[in-house]
Design a protein around this motif. Structure first.
Motif, mmCIF file in Angstrom:
data_model
loop_
_atom_site.group_PDB
_atom_site.id
_atom_site.type_symbol
_atom_site.label_atom_id
_atom_site.label_comp_id
_atom_site.label_asym_id
_atom_site.label_seq_id
_atom_site.Cartn_x
_atom_site.Cartn_y
_atom_site.Cartn_z
ATOM 1 N N THR A 65 0.827 -1.201 0.000
ATOM 2 C CA THR A 65 0.000 0.000 0.000
ATOM 3 C C THR A 65 0.866 1.258 0.000
ATOM 4 N N THR A 66 1.929 1.272 0.799
ATOM 5 C CA THR A 66 2.807 2.445 0.819
ATOM 6 C C THR A 66 3.553 2.581 -0.505
ATOM 7 N N SER A 67 3.849 1.454 -1.163
ATOM 8 C CA SER A 67 4.475 1.508 -2.489
ATOM 9 C C SER A 67 3.549 2.194 -3.479
ATOM 10 N N ALA A 68 2.276 1.804 -3.470
ATOM 11 C CA ALA A 68 1.306 2.413 -4.388
ATOM 12 C C ALA A 68 1.089 3.883 -4.062
ATOM 13 N N ALA A 69 0.988 4.207 -2.772
ATOM 14 C CA ALA A 69 0.775 5.599 -2.373
ATOM 15 C C ALA A 69 1.964 6.475 -2.760
ATOM 16 N N THR A 70 3.164 5.932 -2.598
ATOM 17 C CA THR A 70 4.363 6.671 -2.996
ATOM 18 C C THR A 70 4.369 6.905 -4.506
ATOM 19 N N GLY A 71 3.934 5.884 -5.262
ATOM 20 C CA GLY A 71 3.857 6.028 -6.713
ATOM 21 C C GLY A 71 2.926 7.163 -7.124
ATOM 22 N N LEU A 73 2.133 9.775 -5.261
ATOM 23 C CA LEU A 73 2.772 11.031 -4.857
ATOM 24 C C LEU A 73 3.850 11.449 -5.853
ATOM 25 N N VAL A 74 4.651 10.464 -6.296
ATOM 26 C CA VAL A 74 5.707 10.772 -7.261
ATOM 27 C C VAL A 74 5.107 11.285 -8.565
ATOM 28 N N LEU A 75 3.962 10.740 -8.958
ATOM 29 C CA LEU A 75 3.307 11.199 -10.184
ATOM 30 C C LEU A 75 2.923 12.679 -10.107
ATOM 31 N N LEU A 76 2.627 13.165 -8.915
ATOM 32 C CA LEU A 76 2.299 14.585 -8.761
ATOM 33 C C LEU A 76 3.510 15.456 -9.101
ATOM 34 N N PHE A 77 4.709 14.928 -8.842
ATOM 35 C CA PHE A 77 5.921 15.674 -9.189
ATOM 36 C C PHE A 77 6.181 15.677 -10.697
ATOM 37 N N TRP A 78 5.471 14.813 -11.426
ATOM 38 C CA TRP A 78 5.607 14.808 -12.882
ATOM 39 C C TRP A 78 5.006 16.084 -13.494
ATOM 40 N N ILE A 79 4.040 16.683 -12.814
ATOM 41 C CA ILE A 79 3.326 17.824 -13.398
ATOM 42 C C ILE A 79 4.261 18.996 -13.674
ATOM 43 N N PRO A 80 5.036 19.466 -12.671
ATOM 44 C CA PRO A 80 5.908 20.617 -12.969
ATOM 45 C C PRO A 80 7.068 20.295 -13.901
ATOM 46 N N ILE A 81 7.457 19.000 -14.000
ATOM 47 C CA ILE A 81 8.568 18.667 -14.906
ATOM 48 C C ILE A 81 8.058 18.162 -16.263
ATOM 49 N N THR A 89 2.778 3.403 -16.765
ATOM 50 C CA THR A 89 2.952 4.225 -15.570
ATOM 51 C C THR A 89 1.839 3.961 -14.568
ATOM 52 N N VAL A 90 0.609 4.037 -15.049
ATOM 53 C CA VAL A 90 -0.556 3.814 -14.181
ATOM 54 C C VAL A 90 -0.583 2.364 -13.696
ATOM 55 N N SER A 91 -0.287 1.438 -14.582
ATOM 56 C CA SER A 91 -0.287 0.019 -14.204
ATOM 57 C C SER A 91 0.765 -0.274 -13.147
ATOM 58 N N ASN A 92 1.897 0.423 -13.236
ATOM 59 C CA ASN A 92 2.954 0.249 -12.240
ATOM 60 C C ASN A 92 2.432 0.563 -10.850
ATOM 61 N N VAL A 93 1.714 1.666 -10.724
ATOM 62 C CA VAL A 93 1.167 2.064 -9.429
ATOM 63 C C VAL A 93 0.184 1.027 -8.911
ATOM 64 N N LEU A 94 -0.658 0.502 -9.795
ATOM 65 C CA LEU A 94 -1.724 -0.404 -9.384
ATOM 66 C C LEU A 94 -1.248 -1.836 -9.145
ATOM 67 N N PRO A 141 7.286 4.738 -18.743
ATOM 68 C CA PRO A 141 8.083 4.387 -17.564
ATOM 69 C C PRO A 141 7.241 4.342 -16.304
ATOM 70 N N GLY A 142 7.783 3.693 -15.279
ATOM 71 C CA GLY A 142 7.154 3.739 -13.976
ATOM 72 C C GLY A 142 7.305 5.129 -13.373
ATOM 73 N N PRO A 143 6.534 5.436 -12.312
ATOM 74 C CA PRO A 143 6.594 6.782 -11.730
ATOM 75 C C PRO A 143 8.002 7.205 -11.327
ATOM 76 N N ARG A 144 8.750 6.295 -10.723
ATOM 77 C CA ARG A 144 10.077 6.638 -10.220
ATOM 78 C C ARG A 144 11.079 6.809 -11.362
ATOM 79 N N ASP A 145 10.974 5.960 -12.389
ATOM 80 C CA ASP A 145 11.846 6.101 -13.557
ATOM 81 C C ASP A 145 11.554 7.408 -14.292
ATOM 82 N N GLY A 146 10.270 7.743 -14.409
ATOM 83 C CA GLY A 146 9.891 8.975 -15.087
ATOM 84 C C GLY A 146 10.358 10.212 -14.332
#
Length: 205
Positions: A65-71, A73-81, A89-94, A141-146
């Motif tokens: 669950t914390t892995s998915a939640a972190t994913g 959260l990391v996706l939110l950082f994709w917005i400004p970059i 990407t979405v499948s990685n989180v799920l 890519p996955g959230p962290r790779d992206g």
């Protein structure tokens, strides 16, 4: 003849898509399993795994669950970059978190040193295999790779430098929260790059 050629082309494209989807979801499930093996080995986790376990210790949630939640959260950082998520990407989180928790519910706790070492080595090998599978599927890519590639483009720094900075940050943060960083974390850092490179070449050919 044109109709037959068109049908054959469509069938070929359909088979290729199904193969890529199978490759994506197999890779993501294996990634979750590899993280579970490292957890059960108890000799140190992959960098993000240290953070996920630390967050789980503090929150009382499962590591998956914390892995998915972190994913998320990391996706939110994709917005400004200005990174764009894909199906992968979405499948990685799920998928990864579900596979991780599912594997943990089935894997026994191992106390013998030989068994723990085997879990560590198996987890690292499986992790490299999983990375090769889901990246070469080509669904994003996955959230962290992206996050890594996005920051690399934004800062102009080398990929290695950006990845190292991110992973040092998450390991230290996870360790302070109670995550397991050890010899396995160090060995993972040394070996996963060459393994991923090998499997990326293997599955893209």
């Amino acid at each position: 003849m044109f109709f037959i050629s068109h049908v054959c082309s469509a069938l070929s494209d359909g088979r290729r898509l199904l193969r890529r989807l199978a490759q994506l979801y197999t890779g993501l499930m294996l990634y979750g399993l590899s993280s579970a093996l490292l957890l059960r080995g108890g000799l140190g986790l992959e960098p993000w795994g240290v953070l996920h376990q630390g967050l789980a210790e503090q929150s009382g949630l499962s590591v998956g669950t914390t892995s998915a939640a972190t994913g998320v959260l990391v996706l939110l950082f994709w917005i400004p970059i200005r990174q764009r998520p894909g199906l992968g990407t979405v499948s990685n989180v799920l998928i990864v978190g579900v596979a991780l928790d599912g594997a943990l519910s089935l894997l026994p706790v191992v106390h013998e040193p030989a068994g723990r070492i085997a879990l560590l080595l198996g987890g690292i090998l499986l992790n490299g295999t999983a990375i090769g599978l889901y990246i070469t599927a080509g669904f994003g890519p996955g959230p962290r790779d992206g996050l890594m590639t996005g920051l690399q483009k934004l800062t102009g720094q080398s990929t290695r430098r950006v990845r190292t900075a991110i992973e040092v940050l998450v390991v230290v943060s996870g360790f302070l929260l109670g995550g397991s960083a050890g010899i396995g974390t160090f060995f993972y850092a040394l070996s996963v790059g060459p393994l991923a490179q090998y499997f990326l070449h293997r599955f893209s050919s």
